[in-house]
Design an enzyme around this catalytic site. Structure first.
Site, PDB file in Angstrom:
ATOM      1  N   THR A 182       1.197  -1.279  -0.102  1.00  0.00           N
ATOM      2  CA  THR A 182       0.300  -0.286  -0.083  1.00  0.00           C
ATOM      3  C   THR A 182       1.004   1.722  -0.066  1.00  0.00           C
ATOM      4  OG1 THR A 182      -0.069   0.048   2.641  1.00  0.00           O
ATOM      5  CG2 THR A 182      -1.921  -0.798   1.728  1.00  0.00           C
TER       6      THR A 182
ATOM      7  N   GLU B 255      -5.960  -3.576  -1.192  1.00  0.00           N
ATOM      8  CA  GLU B 255      -6.511  -4.817   0.006  1.00  0.00           C
ATOM      9  C   GLU B 255      -7.400  -5.859  -1.089  1.00  0.00           C
ATOM     10  OE1 GLU B 255      -5.528  -1.928   1.010  1.00  0.00           O
ATOM     11  OE2 GLU B 255      -5.061  -1.626   2.937  1.00  0.00           O
TER      12      GLU B 255
ATOM     13  N   LYS C 241     -15.972  17.230  10.331  1.00  0.00           N
ATOM     14  CA  LYS C 241     -17.130  16.814  11.425  1.00  0.00           C
ATOM     15  C   LYS C 241     -17.008  18.501  11.617  1.00  0.00           C
ATOM     16  CE  LYS C 241     -19.219  13.637  14.323  1.00  0.00           C
ATOM     17  NZ  LYS C 241     -19.576  12.323  15.121  1.00  0.00           N
TER      18      LYS C 241
ATOM     19  N   TRP D 212     -21.513  15.894   9.163  1.00  0.00           N
ATOM     20  CA  TRP D 212     -20.861  15.400   8.215  1.00  0.00           C
ATOM     21  C   TRP D 212     -20.667  16.145   6.966  1.00  0.00           C
ATOM     22  CZ3 TRP D 212     -17.223  12.386  10.095  1.00  0.00           C
ATOM     23  CH2 TRP D 212     -17.704  11.703  11.669  1.00  0.00           C
TER      24      TRP D 212
HETATM   25  P1  ADP Z   1      -4.284   3.358  -0.939  1.00  0.00           P
HETATM   26  O1  ADP Z   1      -4.941   2.780   0.401  1.00  0.00           O
HETATM   27  O2  ADP Z   1      -2.339   2.641  -0.162  1.00  0.00           O
HETATM   28  O3  ADP Z   1      -3.708   5.239  -1.039  1.00  0.00           O
HETATM   29  P2  ADP Z   1      -5.132   2.315  -2.867  1.00  0.00           P
HETATM   30  O4  ADP Z   1      -4.348   2.325  -4.398  1.00  0.00           O
HETATM   31  O5  ADP Z   1      -5.300   0.865  -2.426  1.00  0.00           O
HETATM   32  O6  ADP Z   1      -3.997   2.651  -2.270  1.00  0.00           O
HETATM   33  O7  ADP Z   1      -5.922   3.293  -2.542  1.00  0.00           O
HETATM   34  C1  ADP Z   1      -7.616   2.759  -2.085  1.00  0.00           C
HETATM   35  C2  ADP Z   1      -7.963   3.993  -2.068  1.00  0.00           C
HETATM   36  O8  ADP Z   1      -8.912   4.639  -2.831  1.00  0.00           O
HETATM   37  C3  ADP Z   1      -9.967   3.837  -1.307  1.00  0.00           C
HETATM   38  O9  ADP Z   1      -9.864   3.268   0.127  1.00  0.00           O
HETATM   39  C4  ADP Z   1     -10.556   4.706  -1.704  1.00  0.00           C
HETATM   40  O10 ADP Z   1     -10.332   6.388  -0.604  1.00  0.00           O
HETATM   41  C5  ADP Z   1      -9.787   5.417  -2.996  1.00  0.00           C
HETATM   42  N1  ADP Z   1     -10.338   5.191  -4.049  1.00  0.00           N
HETATM   43  C6  ADP Z   1     -10.133   4.311  -4.859  1.00  0.00           C
HETATM   44  N2  ADP Z   1     -11.441   4.111  -5.697  1.00  0.00           N
HETATM   45  C7  ADP Z   1     -11.933   5.643  -5.741  1.00  0.00           C
HETATM   46  C8  ADP Z   1     -13.367   5.818  -6.708  1.00  0.00           C
HETATM   47  N3  ADP Z   1     -13.906   5.536  -7.421  1.00  0.00           N
HETATM   48  N4  ADP Z   1     -13.563   6.901  -5.980  1.00  0.00           N
HETATM   49  C9  ADP Z   1     -13.466   7.241  -4.378  1.00  0.00           C
HETATM   50  N5  ADP Z   1     -12.161   6.763  -4.001  1.00  0.00           N
HETATM   51  C10 ADP Z   1     -11.547   6.348  -3.951  1.00  0.00           C
END
Ligand code: ADP
Length: 536
Positions: free
Chosen positions: A181, A326, A434, A439
């Site tokens: 990650t 994940e 918040k 929210w």
């Molecule tokens: P990291 O969590 O290390 O930044 P990831 O590439 O696994 O790397 O990112 C996952 C996160 O990216 C998700 O938990 C979400 O917050 C965000 N994310 C992914 N796709 C979308 C989307 N279409 N819209 C909004 N957020 C997104």
């Protein structure tokens, strides 16, 4: 028949039935390589044999620092196919993080593109487990003279045996690949995928309601092969026999549009930042995308303005998707249902904006802070949890804590889910605001801001506030040559969101800091601007 679900089966199938289907690859050192899936498989096998001769054995990790190109694809199959673990590293990370990750993964060999030679030379001596460094090029005397420790990819392939076959003792639950990650807070955490999870993910990805790949398609993955395995597309495309175009290092708007049009690309995938660059290039050059029919957009929220522009100006359908490292990474994709056909156009446009519904294999739920599941009614907002065939059970080596909660993986996102399963990301739980106990979604405010004609990029962060604890602050990069008025920008929100959602102030900046996968670094913005409302 009881057969193991193995990654090698994908390239075997592609070679057998789509042997001459092209893989077109832009080389890092210039020029284009063209060959078919049969050639790709033959070279992957030779690579596997060469790695065996080097003494690699299951489940040794093999690192890569590389662009999307044919050699990287051969590594995906040659490494995983032979029981080794293909560990893709993000070259945009800080060198200290590359060192941490490679030592944590205990990578034994590192394959790298020429672009990353300075990075490799800088970190090499601090890598504890890595004994071989392979430049993904033909041998080059000049490079050898300066860097005698470098081996060459094409020498390795030449050294491989022609009659090597995939090992017959692999189990589908064996590890196949490893991604970390991006670790915006704390150390990066490793997620180890199995052959089984990768195959099930790939099979579902290709289905019509997910990415919809077929043998008639030509796929150009813009999403890098080091960003959660290019979202699984290097497995899903050969599985159905799509032609593939690998863009190499040139990810600017012009290079991409040239490739899309010359290779007649029909489908693509990438993060919003990349598409913003491509759309700006199209706007300036007046070019069109006559062959592209759809593109998967995810990694961060795709602004509705971008979906509309692709549809109205270029006749390209955006498949808005959500996922995480994940989750291999696919969690949901936005596609319509039968009952939506014939709905008024404006309702369809609205429905297509959210992050979509989970395919078979993934279950999503929203939960309150006490772990009570909330209803899928499109209104109840809570912590997004996930479980399924391609969701992790633990981080690699157990470092990163227990990721599961009562059998679910809490994603760190805050969402609503409607009765049809369509999920809307409201925020990351650490970014949401918040204010006075209510929210406010930063994603919604950003999406509106970038639909303003003078705004190129926007981030909304939570700024500390004496009375309300937190209030939204809008951070804006204006379009070139524009100097918008802050009051007018804030007025733009009138009638579009609840009054208390409207940001307190606008901060103009030249650029917004981004992480290694192109996402806005909101924690860095909070450090810089989190107190500006207090000062007022
Ligand atoms: P990291 O969590 O290390 O930044 P990831 O590439 O696994 O790397 O990112 C996952 C996160 O990216 C998700 O938990 C979400 O917050 C965000 N994310 C992914 N796709 C979308 C989307 N279409 N819209 C909004 N957020 C997104």
């Amino acid at each position: 028949m009881d057969r193991e679900l193995l990654i090698s089966a994908i390239i075997d199938h592609a070679a057998l039935y789509h042997g001459d289907t092209e893989i077109v690859s832009v080389n890092t050192s210039g020029g284009i390589n063209r060959y078919g899936y049969a050639d790709c498989r033959a070279r992957s096998l030779k690579l596997a044999s060469a790695l065996k001769k080097k003494g690699m054995q299951k489940p040794d990790r093999i690192g890569t620092l590389a662009w999307n190109n044919h050699r990287h694809l051969e590594l995906y199959y040659g490494v995983s196919g032979s029981g080794l673990v293909c560990h893709t590293l993000n070259p945009r990370l800080h060198p200290d993080q590359v060192i941490y990750i490679m030592n944590h993964a205990e990578d034994r060999v590192l394959f790298f593109d020429k672009t990353f030679l300075p990075l490799v030379a800088a970190v090499k001596d601090q890598l504890k487990s890595t004994g071989s460094f392979v430049l993904m090029e033909a041998s080059d005397e000049e490079v050898s003279a300066e860097y005698p420790w470098i081996e060459f990819y094409e020498d390795l392939i030449a050294d491989g045996d022609d009659d090597y076959t995939w090992p017959d003792d692999l189990n589908e639950r064996d590890a196949s690949s490893l991604c970390y990650t991006s670790g915006t807070t704390g150390n990066p955490k490793g997620v180890l995928y199995s052959h089984r999870s990768t195959l099930i993910h790939a099979m579902m990805s290709a289905t019509p309601d997910v990415m919809n790949f077929s043998a008639q398609d030509c796929l150009l993955p813009v999403v890098p092969m080091f960003h959660v395995n290019a979202w699984g597309t290097p497995y899903a495309a050969p599985l159905v026999g799509s032609k593939m175009v690998m863009p190499g290092p040139g990810l600017d708007g012009k290079s991409l549009v040239d490739l899309f049009n010359s290779e007649k690309v029909t489908i693509s995938a990438g993060v919003p930042t990349i598409w913003a660059g491509l759309l700006a290039h199209l706007e300036a050059s007046g070019e069109k995308l006559p062959h592209l029919t759809r593109t998967v957009v995810g990694g961060s929220a795709c602004p509705p303005a971008m979906i509309n522009k692709f549809r109205d100006l270029y006749d390209v359908e955006v498949l808005h998707a959500w996922g995480m490292t994940e989750l291999s990474p696919l969690g949901s994709v936005n596609n319509l249902k039968n009952k939506h056909l014939g709905m008024p156009e404006s309702d369809i446009i609205k429905l297509r904006e959210n992050q979509g519904r989970p395919p078979f294999g993934i279950e999503l739920g929203v939960f309150d802070d006490d772990d009570n599941q909330l209803p899928n009614d499109g209104v109840a907002q809570g912590n997004l949890y996930c479980r399924g065939y391609w969701v992790l059970t633990e981080y690699f080596s157990g470092d990163g804590g227990d990721p599961l909660h009562s059998g679910w993986f809490p994603t760190g996102d805050v969402s609503t889910i409607d009765a049809d399963g369509y999920m809307t990301i409201r925020d990351r739980s650490k970014d949401i605001i918040k204010s006075g106990g209510e929210w406010i979604s930063t994603v919604d405010l950003e999406n509106l801001a970038v639909s303003h004609p003078d705004i190129a990029e926007a981030a909304v962060i939570s700024a500390r506030h004496e009375k309300w604890d937190e209030r939204p602050l809008l951070i804006v990069v204006p379009k070139a040559g524009k100097t918008p008025d802050p009051a007018e920008i804030l007025k733009f929100y009138d009638g579009k969101v609840a009054k208390f959602w409207i940001p307190d102030a606008v901060q103009f900046v030249e650029s917004i800091p981004k992480g290694a996968t192109g996402k806005m670094l909101k924690n860095a913005l909070r450090d810089l601007y989190g107190d500006v409302l207090l000062a007022k």
